[in-house]
Write an enzyme that holds these catalytic residues in place. Structure first.
Site, PDB file in Angstrom:
ATOM      1  N   ASP A 129       0.849  -1.193   0.000  1.00 45.81           N
ATOM      2  CA  ASP A 129       0.000   0.000   0.000  1.00 45.81           C
ATOM      3  C   ASP A 129       0.884   1.243   0.000  1.00 45.81           C
ATOM      4  OD1 ASP A 129      -2.191  -1.588   0.030  1.00 45.81           O
ATOM      5  OD2 ASP A 129      -2.788  -1.181   2.090  1.00 45.81           O
ATOM      6  N   GLU A 142     -10.347  -8.781   0.053  1.00 44.79           N
ATOM      7  CA  GLU A 142     -10.453 -10.233   0.154  1.00 44.79           C
ATOM      8  C   GLU A 142     -11.599 -10.650   1.079  1.00 44.79           C
ATOM      9  OE1 GLU A 142      -5.703 -11.221  -0.403  1.00 44.79           O
ATOM     10  OE2 GLU A 142      -6.508 -10.825   1.597  1.00 44.79           O
ATOM     11  N   GLU A 184      -3.451 -14.470  -9.127  1.00 42.38           N
ATOM     12  CA  GLU A 184      -2.643 -13.254  -9.047  1.00 42.38           C
ATOM     13  C   GLU A 184      -1.318 -13.591  -8.385  1.00 42.38           C
ATOM     14  OE1 GLU A 184      -4.566 -10.180  -6.862  1.00 42.38           O
ATOM     15  OE2 GLU A 184      -6.358 -10.150  -8.123  1.00 42.38           O
TER      16      GLU A 184
END
Length: 564
Positions: free
Chosen positions: A184, A268, A466
Site C-alpha cells: 500500500d 479479500e 494473481e
C-alpha cells in the site's frame, strides 16, 4: 504480500478433507506457492536465474519502430475480441493476462494521476499483448463527501483510455481502506461520512479480544443494520455498484468484462486477522479472531442459545494466544488436545466461518442482481494463507475465517458459494515455491494452492490467479505458467484445472525497465499460447522478442513518464 487467502449450525461442518486429495494431487509442471513476507523478498529474488540472452532481432531492422508500435496499439476492438475468444477457456486454450494499475491511478481530487504516463503505459501494455487492466474503484474516493454523492471523475477518463487502446478492464469495487498493508503505497480512507459514523459507534469496526479496533473495513457483524446514515453497509455497497453500472453501462461487457466485489480487508473475503499496520502482526504469526464488536457478539450469543450452550455465547476463545504467537504457544491451537478440535471449538469455528460465508452470500446476491444481463463476470478474491499450513489446526486460516484444518476442507464451501452465483474464484500468491518459504513455520503453499484448485474443480467454478509481490524474474514466471494449467490424477483420471485469467501485480516503472519488460512480454506470449499449443517455445520466444523490439518507444515513454 497480499497474504491475501457450511449453512445452519447443524450443517455447517463442511466436508472433511480426504488426505489423498492433497497428497496424490500432482501437477504435471510442479507446484505453486504463496509469497513470503517482504523481509524475505531479497532472499526470494536472489535465485541466480539470469535473463535469457535475446536472439538478434528478426528482419524488421529497416522498419519504423514508432509506426509499428502505433499499429499494434490501435488494433481494432473486433480483432481483439476474436483473438481473446480463440484462446480463452477450457482445453488448454491459453490464459489472458491483466495488469493491476497503481493504487493511486485516480487522485483524491478525482482526476487521473500522471495522465501522460497513464496513456503511454496503457498503449505499451496493449502493444505487449496484455488482455487488459485491473483497477481499484475506491469507495473512499467516489462517495467521499456525502451518502449517495458519487464522483466518477478520473475513472471516466481512465476507462475511456482503456477502451480506445483496446484493453479490457477488471473493475474492483474496493470498499476497504487503502494503507497499512504491504504494497500500500498511498492512503485512501473510507468515505468521510462513514468514518464519522464509526467514530460515533466504534463497534462498527472489527474488534479483537483486547479491544483493538480495525478500521480497514466495516465489521460484517453490522451488515444488515441501518447504521450508516440510515442505510445498512450492504445497502451502501449495493447502491455504489448500481451507480457504477448506470454510469458505465456503455462499457459493460465490452470494455469492462469483470466486476470484482471487495468483501473485506485488501478486497479479500476474510477477517482482518493479521493487520500489519503499526506492527500489530508480523509474519508468521497466527493472527487473532475479530469478533468482539457488540454486533458480532450479539450474533454469537444467539447462535450459542440456539445450540443449547448459552454459556458459549459471551466471548470467543480466550486461550487462542496473541497475533504473533505460533500454534503450539497456545492452548486453543496446539495439536494435542487443542480447543479447536473439541465440541466448543467446532461450534465457535463453525459460527465464525459461517458469518463470513453469509457476508459473501449477501454481496454476491446483490452483485448478481445488479450486473445481470450485462455480460460482465463477477469475481471474489480469497487470501492465500500458507503459513502453519503443515500443522493440524491451520491457526492463521482459522482466525481469518477459513475453517480449514487437517480434518476439514474449508475452501470447498467457499467455492460452492461462488458457484451458486457463477462467480470466479480469484486466488492470490501463486508465484512462489515451497523452498522459498521459511520451513520452520511449516509453510506449504503448494499444497494450499492444490487444495484450492481441487475445490474449484469439484465445484465447477472458474479459477483465476494473481501474484502477491512484484516479481520480474523468469523463475517466478515459470511458476505462474505451471500454475495456469494444473493437472491432477484423481481416480486415475487426468483432470485439469486451468485458470480463466491471470492478473499481474503491478504496473510501475520497474515493469518497464528493459530487462523486466522483455521477460514480461515473453511470459505474456507463453501463457497466452496455452498448454495445447503446437508451436515450439523457440518460435514463441522469437515472436516475443519482436514484440519487445517494436514496443520499445512506447515503453521508454511510459517508464520516463511514470518516474516524473
Amino acid at each position: 504480500m497480499a497474504l491475501r487467502l457450511p449453512h445452519q449450525l447443524g450443517a455447517l461442518a463442511g466436508a472433511p478433507i480426504k488426505s489423498r486429495e492433497i497428497t496424490t494431487a500432482s501437477p504435471v509442471n510442479s507446484s505453486l506457492s504463496v509469497s513470503p513476507p517482504l523481509a524475505r523478498m531479497h532472499k526470494a529474488m536472489d535465485l541466480n536465474h539470469k535473463p535469457r540472452r535475446m536472439n538478434p532481432v528478426l528482419a524488421t531492422a529497416q522498419a519504423d519502430l514508432s509506426v509499428a508500435c502505433k499499429a499494434f496499439a490501435v488494433e481494432t476492438t473486433e480483432e481483439r475480441r476474436t483473438h481473446k475468444e480463440g484462446r480463452v477457456g477450457g482445453g488448454g486454450g491459453g490464459v489472458p493476462v491483466f495488469v493491476m494499475m497503481p493504487l493511486d491511478s485516480v487522485t483524491m481530487g478525482n482526476a487521473v494521476n500522471r495522465r501522460k504516463a497513464m496513456r503511454a503505459s496503457l498503449q505499451a501494455l496493449r502493444s505487449g499483448g496484455v488482455e487488459g487492466i485491473m483497477i481499484d474503484v475506491w469507495w473512499g474516493l467516489v462517495e467521499r463527501e456525502a451518502p449517495g454523492g458519487y464522483n466518477w471523475g478520473g475513472y471516466d477518463e481512465v476507462l475511456e483510455m482503456a477502451r480506445k487502446v483496446g484493453l479490457k478492464v477488471q473493475a474492483v469495487m474496493s470498499f476497504h481502506q487503502c494503507g497499512g498493508n504491504v504494497g500500500d503505497s498511498v492512503t485512501i480512507p473510507l468515505p468521510q461520512w462513514v468514518v464519522e459514523e464509526v467514530d460515533n459507534d466504534p463497534d462498527l469496526a472489527y474488534t479483537d479480544q483486547w479491544g483493538r479496533r480495525n478500521h480497514e473495513y466495516i465489521s460484517l457483524g453490522a451488515d444488515t443494520l441501518p447504521l450508516l446514515k440510515g442505510r445498512t453497509p450492504v445497502q451502501c455497497y449495493s447502491d455504489f455498484m448500481r451507480a457504477f453500472r448506470d454510469n458505465f453501462k456503455h462499457l459493460l461487457g465490452d470494455t469492462i468484462v469483470e466486476i470484482q466485489v471487495g468483501m473485506g480487508p485488501a478486497g479479500e473475503l476474510r477477517y482482518p486477522s493479521y493487520p500489519e499496520q503499526d506492527g500489530t502482526w508480523k509474519f508468521p504469526g497466527i493472527g487473532a479472531f475479530q469478533c468482539y464488536d457488540k454486533y458480532s457478539l450479539s450474533s454469537l450469543k444467539a447462535a450459542a442459545e440456539a445450540y443449547g450452550k448459552p454459556e458459549w455465547g459471551s466471548t470467543g476463545p480466550t486461550d487462542a494466544g496473541h497475533y504473533n504467537n505460533w500454534p503450539e504457544d497456545t492452548h486453543f491451537f496446539k495439536k494435542e488436545d487443542g480447543g479447536w478440535n473439541t465440541e466448543y471449538g467446532e461450534f465457535f469455528l463453525t459460527w465464525y466461518s459461517q458469518m463470513l460465508l453469509d457476508h459473501g452470500e449477501r454481496f454476491l446476491s446483490s452483485a448478481k442482481s445488479i450486473f445481470e444481463n450485462t455480460d460482465v463476470k463477477i469475481s471474489a478474491k480469497v487470501a492465500g494463507i500458507h503459513w502453519h499450513y503443515g500443522t493440524r489446526s491451520h491457526a492463521p486460516e482459522l482466525t481469518a475465517g477459513y475453517y480449514n484444518t487437517r480434518f476439514r476442507n474449508g475452501y470447498l464451501p467457499i467455492a460452492q458459494m461462488l458457484a451458486r452465483y457463477n462467480a470466479v474464484f480469484n486466488f492470490t500468491c501463486i508465484e512462489m515455491r515451497d523452498h522459498e518459504q521459511p520451513q520452520d513455520a511449516l509453510c506449504a503453499p503448494e499444497q494450499l494452492v492444490n487444495q484450492v484448485a481441487l475445490a474449484t474443480l469439484a465445484s465447477e467454478v472458474p479459477l483465476a490467479g494473481e501474484n502477491a509481490l512484484p516479481r520480474y524474474d523468469d523463475y517466478a514466471h515459470e511458476q505462474i505458467l505451471k500454475a495456469s494449467a494444473l493437472i491432477f490424477d484423481r481416480n486415475n483420471e487426468g483432470e485439469s484445472r486451468e485458470m480463466c485469467a491471470f492478473t499481474y501485480l503491478r504496473m510501475n516503472p520497474e515493469l518497464f525497465k528493459a530487462e523486466n519488460w522483455g521477460r514480461f512480454v515473453g511470459f505474456v506470449k507463453r501463457i497466452g499460447e496455452g498448454r495445447d499449443s503446437h508451436r515450439c517455445w523457440e518460435e514463441v520466444e522469437r515472436e516475443a522478442e519482436h514484440f519487445v523490439h517494436v514496443t520499445q518507444p512506447l515503453v521508454q515513454e511510459a517508464a520516463v513518464a511514470l518516474t516524473h
